[in-house]
Scaffold this motif. Structure first.
Motif, PDB file in Angstrom:
ATOM      1  N   TRP A  13       0.784  -1.235  -0.083  1.00  0.00           N
ATOM      2  CA  TRP A  13      -0.065  -0.002  -0.012  1.00  0.00           C
ATOM      3  C   TRP A  13       0.925   1.088   0.122  1.00  0.00           C
ATOM      4  O   TRP A  13       0.618   2.122  -0.840  1.00  0.00           O
ATOM      5  N   ASP A  15       4.157   1.512  -0.861  1.00  0.00           N
ATOM      6  CA  ASP A  15       4.620   1.603  -2.111  1.00  0.00           C
ATOM      7  C   ASP A  15       3.956   2.088  -3.535  1.00  0.00           C
ATOM      8  O   ASP A  15       4.326   3.154  -4.041  1.00  0.00           O
ATOM      9  N   ASN A  16       2.809   1.705  -3.390  1.00  0.00           N
ATOM     10  CA  ASN A  16       2.026   2.247  -4.358  1.00  0.00           C
ATOM     11  C   ASN A  16       1.494   3.775  -4.143  1.00  0.00           C
ATOM     12  O   ASN A  16       1.281   4.714  -4.912  1.00  0.00           O
ATOM     13  N   THR A  17       1.138   4.117  -2.863  1.00  0.00           N
ATOM     14  CA  THR A  17       1.049   5.593  -2.609  1.00  0.00           C
ATOM     15  C   THR A  17       2.269   6.195  -2.744  1.00  0.00           C
ATOM     16  O   THR A  17       1.896   7.554  -3.235  1.00  0.00           O
ATOM     17  N   TYR A  18       3.399   5.979  -2.358  1.00  0.00           N
ATOM     18  CA  TYR A  18       4.491   6.893  -2.542  1.00  0.00           C
ATOM     19  C   TYR A  18       4.670   6.860  -4.343  1.00  0.00           C
ATOM     20  O   TYR A  18       5.171   8.188  -4.902  1.00  0.00           O
ATOM     21  N   ALA A  19       4.538   5.922  -4.946  1.00  0.00           N
ATOM     22  CA  ALA A  19       4.746   5.734  -6.536  1.00  0.00           C
ATOM     23  C   ALA A  19       3.617   6.742  -6.910  1.00  0.00           C
ATOM     24  O   ALA A  19       4.166   7.478  -8.087  1.00  0.00           O
ATOM     25  N   LYS A  20       2.599   6.909  -6.596  1.00  0.00           N
ATOM     26  CA  LYS A  20       1.479   7.531  -7.214  1.00  0.00           C
ATOM     27  C   LYS A  20       1.437   8.910  -6.861  1.00  0.00           C
ATOM     28  O   LYS A  20       1.003   9.945  -7.713  1.00  0.00           O
ATOM     29  N   ARG A  21       1.374   9.290  -5.555  1.00  0.00           N
ATOM     30  CA  ARG A  21       1.068  10.512  -4.957  1.00  0.00           C
ATOM     31  C   ARG A  21       2.433  11.279  -4.645  1.00  0.00           C
ATOM     32  O   ARG A  21       2.246  12.402  -4.372  1.00  0.00           O
ATOM     33  N   GLY A  22       3.594  10.695  -4.465  1.00  0.00           N
ATOM     34  CA  GLY A  22       4.802  11.181  -3.993  1.00  0.00           C
ATOM     35  C   GLY A  22       4.554  12.146  -2.857  1.00  0.00           C
ATOM     36  O   GLY A  22       4.052  12.022  -1.954  1.00  0.00           O
ATOM     37  N   TYR A  25       1.338  13.404  -0.980  1.00  0.00           N
ATOM     38  CA  TYR A  25       1.004  12.523   0.466  1.00  0.00           C
ATOM     39  C   TYR A  25       1.244  13.221   1.629  1.00  0.00           C
ATOM     40  O   TYR A  25       0.677  12.799   2.817  1.00  0.00           O
TER      41      TYR A  25
END
Length: 232
Positions: A13, A15-22, A25
């Motif tokens: 979760w 990994d995906n959040t930091y990849a998409k929102r940077g 977030y």
């Protein structure tokens, strides 16, 4: 007992959040000065940010001349943080097993993350292990009695299960810390909501990000608590 599947779900979760929102977030950089001031960071001391994410707290602590260390479960977060903080020691690691020697750190922060960790007792014992006897610790944790948690999370069923989102009351957090040999030196409400309001009211001229602000909301109803702790 933490299982690999539980931990992997949380890691995925983030990994995906930091990849998409940077960076979007996270809070803006100025929101992190208050933690450095509450800790009274001094140069040349060893500072660890547990669950450091993209390294925003470490960007601030770097201005105080400390030796910066950070760990995070997310490999995406660590990779991005390393680009901003080339001199910091940044490691992908679980807070339940910190990859550092005993009694190494003078200061530790864990901001908005302890409530997401599965074995909180193990995390706190690990933090105790790697800190010096006189170390000062700062935790920001979510309040189960806040209107935001009760109405927008529990009643509207928006609690983030994949990210292991949890909350506790003040009394529950205090007991958890005490049971793990940590003494509460100070507790104040999360400062960023107050500072955002003051910034808006002053039409952007507010510049008190390093100063503790008073809140009109009783502490027990704060959205999040900032605890300053020392070893018993």
């Amino acid at each position: 007992m933490t299982t690999n599947n539980e931990q992997q779900t949380i890691k995925n979760w983030f990994d995906n959040t930091y990849a998409k929102r940077g960076e979007s977030y996270l809070r803006p950089k100025e929101a992190y000065y208050i933690f450095a001031e509450l800790l009274q960071l001094k140069s040349e001391k060893n500072f660890l940010d547990v669950a450091c994410g993209l390294g925003r707290m470490l960007e601030i602590s770097n201005e105080y001349g400390v030796n910066n260390y950070g760990i995070d479960l997310s490999e995406i977060a660590i990779a991005k943080a390393k680009k901003k903080l080339p001199t910091a020691v940044l490691l992908e690691a679980n807070a339940e097993a910190l990859p550092f020697n005993d009694t190494h750190f003078d200061y530790v922060t864990c901001l908005g993350s302890l409530e997401r960790m599965i074995d909180k007792d193990k995390v706190l014992q690990e933090i105790k292990r790697v800190t010096k006897p006189e170390a000062t610790l700062c935790f920001m944790v979510r309040n189960a009695n806040s209107w935001r948690w009760i109405f927008t999370k529990k009643l509207l069923f928006t609690i983030n299960r994949k990210g292991h989102q949890e909350a506790k009351t003040y009394e529950e957090w205090e007991l958890l810390f005490q049971q793990n040999g940590l003494k509460v030196m100070q507790c104040i409400p999360d400062q960023w909501p107050i500072m955002k309001g003051l910034k808006l009211l002053s039409l952007g001229r507010f510049n008190g990000f390093k100063t503790k602000q008073k809140s009109a909301t009783p502490l027990k109803f704060a959205n999040e608590f900032i605890f300053i702790l020392q070893k018993n």
